[in-house]
Design a protein around this motif. Structure first.
Motif, PDB file in Angstrom:
ATOM      1  N   VAL A   1       0.843  -1.204   0.000  1.00 11.88           N
ATOM      2  CA  VAL A   1       0.000   0.000   0.000  1.00 11.88           C
ATOM      3  C   VAL A   1       0.877   1.252   0.000  1.00 11.88           C
ATOM      4  O   VAL A   1       0.656   2.187  -0.775  1.00 11.88           O
ATOM      5  N   GLY A   2       1.888   1.274   0.853  1.00 11.48           N
ATOM      6  CA  GLY A   2       2.796   2.423   0.899  1.00 11.48           C
ATOM      7  C   GLY A   2       3.512   2.652  -0.418  1.00 11.48           C
ATOM      8  O   GLY A   2       3.652   3.789  -0.875  1.00 11.48           O
ATOM      9  N   ASN A   3       3.948   1.576  -1.040  1.00  9.10           N
ATOM     10  CA  ASN A   3       4.637   1.711  -2.332  1.00  9.10           C
ATOM     11  C   ASN A   3       3.692   2.228  -3.413  1.00  9.10           C
ATOM     12  O   ASN A   3       4.085   3.050  -4.241  1.00  9.10           O
ATOM     13  N   VAL A   4       2.468   1.752  -3.416  1.00  3.78           N
ATOM     14  CA  VAL A   4       1.494   2.244  -4.399  1.00  3.78           C
ATOM     15  C   VAL A   4       1.263   3.742  -4.193  1.00  3.78           C
ATOM     16  O   VAL A   4       1.293   4.523  -5.158  1.00  3.78           O
ATOM     17  N   LEU A   5       1.070   4.160  -2.964  1.00  3.94           N
ATOM     18  CA  LEU A   5       0.834   5.575  -2.701  1.00  3.94           C
ATOM     19  C   LEU A   5       2.061   6.412  -3.057  1.00  3.94           C
ATOM     20  O   LEU A   5       1.923   7.511  -3.611  1.00  3.94           O
ATOM     21  N   ARG A   6       3.234   5.908  -2.751  1.00  7.26           N
ATOM     22  CA  ARG A   6       4.464   6.646  -3.060  1.00  7.26           C
ATOM     23  C   ARG A   6       4.629   6.828  -4.560  1.00  7.26           C
ATOM     24  O   ARG A   6       4.963   7.895  -5.039  1.00  7.26           O
ATOM     25  N   ARG A   7       4.349   5.774  -5.317  1.00  9.97           N
ATOM     26  CA  ARG A   7       4.581   5.806  -6.764  1.00  9.97           C
ATOM     27  C   ARG A   7       3.427   6.388  -7.564  1.00  9.97           C
ATOM     28  O   ARG A   7       3.644   7.027  -8.594  1.00  9.97           O
ATOM     29  N   PHE A   8       2.197   6.156  -7.121  1.00 11.74           N
ATOM     30  CA  PHE A   8       1.037   6.499  -7.944  1.00 11.74           C
ATOM     31  C   PHE A   8      -0.009   7.346  -7.225  1.00 11.74           C
ATOM     32  O   PHE A   8      -1.027   7.677  -7.825  1.00 11.74           O
ATOM     33  N   GLY A   9       0.206   7.687  -5.969  1.00 11.63           N
ATOM     34  CA  GLY A   9      -0.843   8.311  -5.179  1.00 11.63           C
ATOM     35  C   GLY A   9      -0.793   9.808  -5.021  1.00 11.63           C
ATOM     36  O   GLY A   9      -1.446  10.349  -4.141  1.00 11.63           O
ATOM     37  N   SER A  10      -0.072  10.515  -5.870  1.00  8.29           N
ATOM     38  CA  SER A  10       0.034  11.966  -5.688  1.00  8.29           C
ATOM     39  C   SER A  10      -1.311  12.670  -5.821  1.00  8.29           C
ATOM     40  O   SER A  10      -1.524  13.729  -5.231  1.00  8.29           O
ATOM     41  N   ASP A  11      -2.244  12.093  -6.579  1.00  8.74           N
ATOM     42  CA  ASP A  11      -3.570  12.697  -6.731  1.00  8.74           C
ATOM     43  C   ASP A  11      -4.592  12.123  -5.747  1.00  8.74           C
ATOM     44  O   ASP A  11      -5.751  12.529  -5.760  1.00  8.74           O
TER      45      ASP A  11
END
Length: 115
Positions: free
Chosen positions: A42-52
């Motif tokens: 989850v953290g990796n997804v947010l770091r890589r793709f979660g800016s919006d």
């Protein structure tokens, strides 16, 4: 969503977008809602793709934000009225009151769930 998202990353982002303002989940909570992903995924997804995405609504298990994001997260929490249980001089030491702020997603229906 970009086509290069890893398997289940889109689901993570959908959960994060579903968290109401003023509420939070832990990385582990989000992973459970997705079904089979752990907090690091989850953290990796947010770091890589979660800016919006409203990333500040996803916390560590102790109610804190990831240290590099703590100052920005604290501003969002205050703006949304998120209950805090520990105030501190350093934003990285501030804790959200998970007992009051955790979103009860039990009635939420995942868009990818069979109907």
């Amino acid at each position: 969503m970009p086509s290069e998202l890893p398997d289940r990353a889109e689901e993570v982002l959908e959960v994060v977008h579903a968290i109401p303002a003023g509420r939070v989940l832990t990385y582990g909570d989000v992973g459970e809602l997705v079904g089979d992903r752990g907090p690091r995924f989850v953290g990796n997804v947010l770091r890589r793709f979660g800016s919006d995405a409203p990333w500040w609504r996803v916390l560590r298990a102790d109610g804190s934000a990831a240290p590099p994001l703590a100052d920005r997260a604290l501003r969002h929490w205050r703006a949304e009225g998120v209950p805090l249980r520990r105030l501190a001089h350093e934003a990285a030491d501030v804790r959200v009151d998970l007992g009051q702020a955790r979103w009860d997603a039990s009635d939420w229906v995942a868009p990818w769930a069979p109907r």
